[in-house]
Design a protein around this motif. Sequence first.
Motif, mmCIF file in Angstrom:
data_model
loop_
_atom_site.group_PDB
_atom_site.id
_atom_site.type_symbol
_atom_site.label_atom_id
_atom_site.label_comp_id
_atom_site.label_asym_id
_atom_site.label_seq_id
_atom_site.Cartn_x
_atom_site.Cartn_y
_atom_site.Cartn_z
ATOM 1 N N ILE A 1 0.832 -1.206 0.000
ATOM 2 C CA ILE A 1 0.000 0.000 0.000
ATOM 3 C C ILE A 1 0.865 1.253 0.000
ATOM 4 N N ASP A 2 1.930 1.256 0.783
ATOM 5 C CA ASP A 2 2.842 2.398 0.803
ATOM 6 C C ASP A 2 3.490 2.609 -0.559
ATOM 7 N N GLN A 3 3.919 1.516 -1.188
ATOM 8 C CA GLN A 3 4.570 1.612 -2.500
ATOM 9 C C GLN A 3 3.608 2.164 -3.544
ATOM 10 N N ILE A 4 2.393 1.662 -3.559
ATOM 11 C CA ILE A 4 1.405 2.146 -4.531
ATOM 12 C C ILE A 4 1.061 3.604 -4.253
ATOM 13 N N SER A 5 0.881 3.959 -2.986
ATOM 14 C CA SER A 5 0.558 5.353 -2.630
ATOM 15 C C SER A 5 1.676 6.295 -3.051
ATOM 16 N N ALA B 1 -5.553 -0.164 4.129
ATOM 17 C CA ALA B 1 -5.884 0.801 3.073
ATOM 18 C C ALA B 1 -6.715 1.966 3.605
ATOM 19 N N THR B 2 -7.291 1.816 4.778
ATOM 20 C CA THR B 2 -8.127 2.868 5.356
ATOM 21 C C THR B 2 -7.333 4.164 5.478
ATOM 22 N N GLY B 3 -7.909 5.236 4.947
ATOM 23 C CA GLY B 3 -7.260 6.544 5.020
ATOM 24 C C GLY B 3 -6.215 6.793 3.949
ATOM 25 N N THR B 4 -6.088 5.867 2.990
ATOM 26 C CA THR B 4 -5.129 6.026 1.897
ATOM 27 C C THR B 4 -5.896 6.129 0.584
ATOM 28 N N PRO B 5 -5.206 6.442 -0.515
ATOM 29 C CA PRO B 5 -5.885 6.478 -1.821
ATOM 30 C C PRO B 5 -6.409 5.105 -2.257
ATOM 31 N N LEU B 6 -6.053 4.060 -1.523
ATOM 32 C CA LEU B 6 -6.507 2.714 -1.859
ATOM 33 C C LEU B 6 -7.743 2.297 -1.078
ATOM 34 N N GLU B 7 -8.225 3.159 -0.208
ATOM 35 C CA GLU B 7 -9.404 2.810 0.590
ATOM 36 C C GLU B 7 -10.585 2.501 -0.329
ATOM 37 N N GLY B 8 -11.206 1.358 -0.115
ATOM 38 C CA GLY B 8 -12.350 0.940 -0.918
ATOM 39 C C GLY B 8 -11.983 0.270 -2.229
ATOM 40 N N ALA B 9 -10.695 0.164 -2.537
ATOM 41 C CA ALA B 9 -10.278 -0.466 -3.795
ATOM 42 C C ALA B 9 -10.550 -1.966 -3.751
ATOM 43 N N ARG B 10 -10.852 -2.512 -4.911
ATOM 44 C CA ARG B 10 -11.032 -3.958 -5.060
ATOM 45 C C ARG B 10 -9.646 -4.611 -5.118
#
Length: 132
Positions: free
Chosen positions: A11-15, A54-63
């Motif tokens: 998640i950090d890498q993708i963000s 992922a909560t609170g990141t641009p990935l929150e709610g992502a499939r």
Amino acid sequence: MHELGVTTAIIDQISDRLATMASPGAKVAAVRLEIGRLSGYTAESVRSCFELTATGTPLEGARLDVAEPPGRGTCQTCGQAVDLPDPLATCPGCGGTDLTVQDGQQLRVLAVELAADAEAGHPNATGSAPTG
């Protein structure tokens, strides 16, 4: 649960990559991972950790889509190509245990899909981004 650490790192890498490749406020719609069955990670645990971290990141709610390729290897005793359902498998042909693993240990991000509103109007938002 070592899945928590590796999921957080993903998640950090993708963000971080998103911050440099997409417009501000871009959101991720989906992430495709490949988790080999011999990797030591379980898809179910990574899914649970993904939702949490992922909560609170641009990935929150992502499939999160996960492919789980089986283990494959070669028996060094008889030369047979073998399926390796787990790290302690033996050769079905000769019963040998000297197996060289060739596939199934990977854990990698295959693709990142941006939310449709993040893609519009930004030349670097391609819909999927390599993360390697």
